[in-house]
Design a protein around this motif. Sequence first.
Motif, PDB file in Angstrom:
ATOM      1  N   LEU A 147       0.807  -1.221   0.000  1.00  0.00           N
ATOM      2  CA  LEU A 147       0.000   0.000   0.000  1.00  0.00           C
ATOM      3  C   LEU A 147       0.839   1.271   0.000  1.00  0.00           C
ATOM      4  CD1 LEU A 147      -2.773  -0.959   2.606  1.00  0.00           C
ATOM      5  CD2 LEU A 147      -2.910  -1.046   0.104  1.00  0.00           C
ATOM      6  N   MET A 148       2.131   1.148   0.270  1.00  0.00           N
ATOM      7  CA  MET A 148       2.965   2.342   0.380  1.00  0.00           C
ATOM      8  C   MET A 148       3.026   3.143  -0.918  1.00  0.00           C
ATOM      9  SD  MET A 148       4.133   3.014   3.400  1.00  0.00           S
ATOM     10  CE  MET A 148       5.548   4.075   3.085  1.00  0.00           C
ATOM     11  N   LYS A 149       2.872   2.489  -2.055  1.00  0.00           N
ATOM     12  CA  LYS A 149       2.955   3.207  -3.332  1.00  0.00           C
ATOM     13  C   LYS A 149       1.807   4.190  -3.518  1.00  0.00           C
ATOM     14  CE  LYS A 149       0.642  -0.583  -5.812  1.00  0.00           C
ATOM     15  NZ  LYS A 149       0.772  -1.570  -6.910  1.00  0.00           N
ATOM     16  N   TYR A 150       0.743   4.037  -2.734  1.00  0.00           N
ATOM     17  CA  TYR A 150      -0.408   4.931  -2.847  1.00  0.00           C
ATOM     18  C   TYR A 150      -0.333   6.119  -1.889  1.00  0.00           C
ATOM     19  CZ  TYR A 150      -2.378   0.784  -5.119  1.00  0.00           C
ATOM     20  OH  TYR A 150      -2.589  -0.301  -5.936  1.00  0.00           O
ATOM     21  N   VAL A 151       0.712   6.182  -1.086  1.00  0.00           N
ATOM     22  CA  VAL A 151       0.818   7.212  -0.049  1.00  0.00           C
ATOM     23  C   VAL A 151       1.884   8.225  -0.451  1.00  0.00           C
ATOM     24  CG1 VAL A 151       1.162   7.635   2.412  1.00  0.00           C
ATOM     25  CG2 VAL A 151       0.225   5.437   1.648  1.00  0.00           C
ATOM     26  N   VAL A 152       1.545   9.511  -0.321  1.00  0.00           N
ATOM     27  CA  VAL A 152       2.500  10.575  -0.641  1.00  0.00           C
ATOM     28  C   VAL A 152       2.570  11.551   0.527  1.00  0.00           C
ATOM     29  CG1 VAL A 152       2.155  10.399  -3.130  1.00  0.00           C
ATOM     30  CG2 VAL A 152       0.752  11.978  -1.804  1.00  0.00           C
ATOM     31  N   ALA A 153       3.729  12.164   0.702  1.00  0.00           N
ATOM     32  CA  ALA A 153       3.886  13.178   1.747  1.00  0.00           C
ATOM     33  C   ALA A 153       2.931  14.336   1.491  1.00  0.00           C
ATOM     34  CB  ALA A 153       5.329  13.678   1.780  1.00  0.00           C
ATOM     35  N   GLN A 154       2.293  14.798   2.538  1.00  0.00           N
ATOM     36  CA  GLN A 154       1.285  15.859   2.506  1.00  0.00           C
ATOM     37  C   GLN A 154      -0.014  15.417   1.844  1.00  0.00           C
ATOM     38  OE1 GLN A 154       2.311  18.272   4.433  1.00  0.00           O
ATOM     39  NE2 GLN A 154       4.317  17.284   4.418  1.00  0.00           N
ATOM     40  N   GLY A 155      -0.112  14.145   1.512  1.00  0.00           N
ATOM     41  CA  GLY A 155      -1.358  13.610   0.975  1.00  0.00           C
ATOM     42  C   GLY A 155      -2.255  13.131   2.101  1.00  0.00           C
ATOM     43  N   SER A 156      -3.345  12.491   1.729  1.00  0.00           N
ATOM     44  CA  SER A 156      -4.328  12.039   2.718  1.00  0.00           C
ATOM     45  C   SER A 156      -4.232  10.534   2.936  1.00  0.00           C
ATOM     46  CB  SER A 156      -5.747  12.390   2.255  1.00  0.00           C
ATOM     47  OG  SER A 156      -5.921  13.783   2.156  1.00  0.00           O
ATOM     48  N   ILE A 157      -4.488  10.135   4.169  1.00  0.00           N
ATOM     49  CA  ILE A 157      -4.591   8.724   4.519  1.00  0.00           C
ATOM     50  C   ILE A 157      -5.672   8.605   5.578  1.00  0.00           C
ATOM     51  CG2 ILE A 157      -2.843   8.778   6.372  1.00  0.00           C
ATOM     52  CD1 ILE A 157      -1.923   5.994   5.330  1.00  0.00           C
ATOM     53  N   CYS A 158      -6.381   7.484   5.577  1.00  0.00           N
ATOM     54  CA  CYS A 158      -7.455   7.270   6.551  1.00  0.00           C
ATOM     55  C   CYS A 158      -7.041   6.148   7.500  1.00  0.00           C
ATOM     56  CB  CYS A 158      -8.745   6.908   5.816  1.00  0.00           C
ATOM     57  SG  CYS A 158     -10.191   6.792   6.885  1.00  0.00           S
ATOM     58  N   ASP A 193      -5.771   6.732  -0.396  1.00  0.00           N
ATOM     59  CA  ASP A 193      -6.543   7.636  -1.241  1.00  0.00           C
ATOM     60  C   ASP A 193      -7.008   6.898  -2.498  1.00  0.00           C
ATOM     61  OD1 ASP A 193      -7.610   9.718  -2.700  1.00  0.00           O
ATOM     62  OD2 ASP A 193      -5.998  11.116  -2.211  1.00  0.00           O
ATOM     63  N   VAL A 194      -8.322   6.831  -2.688  1.00  0.00           N
ATOM     64  CA  VAL A 194      -8.874   6.095  -3.826  1.00  0.00           C
ATOM     65  C   VAL A 194      -8.436   6.684  -5.156  1.00  0.00           C
ATOM     66  CG1 VAL A 194     -11.032   7.427  -3.906  1.00  0.00           C
ATOM     67  CG2 VAL A 194     -10.994   5.072  -4.766  1.00  0.00           C
ATOM     68  N   LEU A 195      -8.145   7.983  -5.202  1.00  0.00           N
ATOM     69  CA  LEU A 195      -7.714   8.607  -6.452  1.00  0.00           C
ATOM     70  C   LEU A 195      -6.415   7.992  -6.965  1.00  0.00           C
ATOM     71  CD1 LEU A 195      -8.526  12.365  -5.717  1.00  0.00           C
ATOM     72  CD2 LEU A 195      -9.888  10.713  -7.015  1.00  0.00           C
ATOM     73  N   ALA A 196      -5.524   7.650  -6.053  1.00  0.00           N
ATOM     74  CA  ALA A 196      -4.255   7.034  -6.453  1.00  0.00           C
ATOM     75  C   ALA A 196      -4.492   5.675  -7.102  1.00  0.00           C
ATOM     76  CB  ALA A 196      -3.333   6.890  -5.247  1.00  0.00           C
ATOM     77  N   LYS A 197      -5.463   4.935  -6.595  1.00  0.00           N
ATOM     78  CA  LYS A 197      -5.756   3.618  -7.165  1.00  0.00           C
ATOM     79  C   LYS A 197      -6.385   3.740  -8.550  1.00  0.00           C
ATOM     80  CE  LYS A 197      -7.936   2.241  -3.394  1.00  0.00           C
ATOM     81  NZ  LYS A 197      -8.673   1.359  -2.461  1.00  0.00           N
ATOM     82  N   TYR A 198      -7.211   4.753  -8.740  1.00  0.00           N
ATOM     83  CA  TYR A 198      -7.804   4.978 -10.060  1.00  0.00           C
ATOM     84  C   TYR A 198      -6.733   5.347 -11.078  1.00  0.00           C
ATOM     85  CZ  TYR A 198     -12.735   4.695  -8.697  1.00  0.00           C
ATOM     86  OH  TYR A 198     -13.959   4.261  -8.286  1.00  0.00           O
TER      87      TYR A 198
END
Length: 202
Positions: free
Chosen positions: A128-139, A185-190
């Motif tokens: 899942l780390m590839k979908y996470v960016v600094a200053q981005g959102s995570i739940c 963030d679902v946008l990253a997966k899309y």
Amino acid sequence: MFTGLIQAVGEVGAVERAESSARITIKSAEIASQIAQGDSVSVNGVCLTVTSFDKHSFEVDVMVQTLNLTSTGALVVGSPVNLELATRSQDRLGGHIVQGHVDGVAKVKGLSADKEWTRMDVLVPSHLMKYVVAQGSICLEGVSLTVGELDDAHDQVSVWLIPETLAKTNLSKKNTGDPLNVEVDVLAKYVERLIARGQDRK
């Protein structure tokens, strides 16, 4: 759809386990007063359906796959749970787009606090780390948070929790080693899906 802005912290009142499911009673007069049967409620970031309710609590049924793939299976009587009702079209989107579809279970690596902030270091499943960016959102546990730091070498995400977040969510009760539901963030997966399909058709 949810926003990751927690509306109440409820408490697990009962857990009835069956072979392939569980029925969980959650005590929260604030949420129970606003729901109807069949409504969707985010419970620690997991979208669940209300099967019955009264003035003080409501019940949800949880399938075995959800119990196995999220931290829901670890809930016991007395566990505090973050609660959010589904977003209405006229509501402000104050957090970020959260589906309530948990991508995996993270783990609290460490906690450190000062007068204004609490830093929470979280170990996230490597895929899942590839979908996470600094200053981005995570739940995490249904809470919309901003990523403060990334440590890709150790699959670690760091977030800073303000006193308001600690006061109004169950994150103040978490300790090192505790599991956390994580939704990226679902946008990253899309974006990943669009790029992959585009390359397949070349």
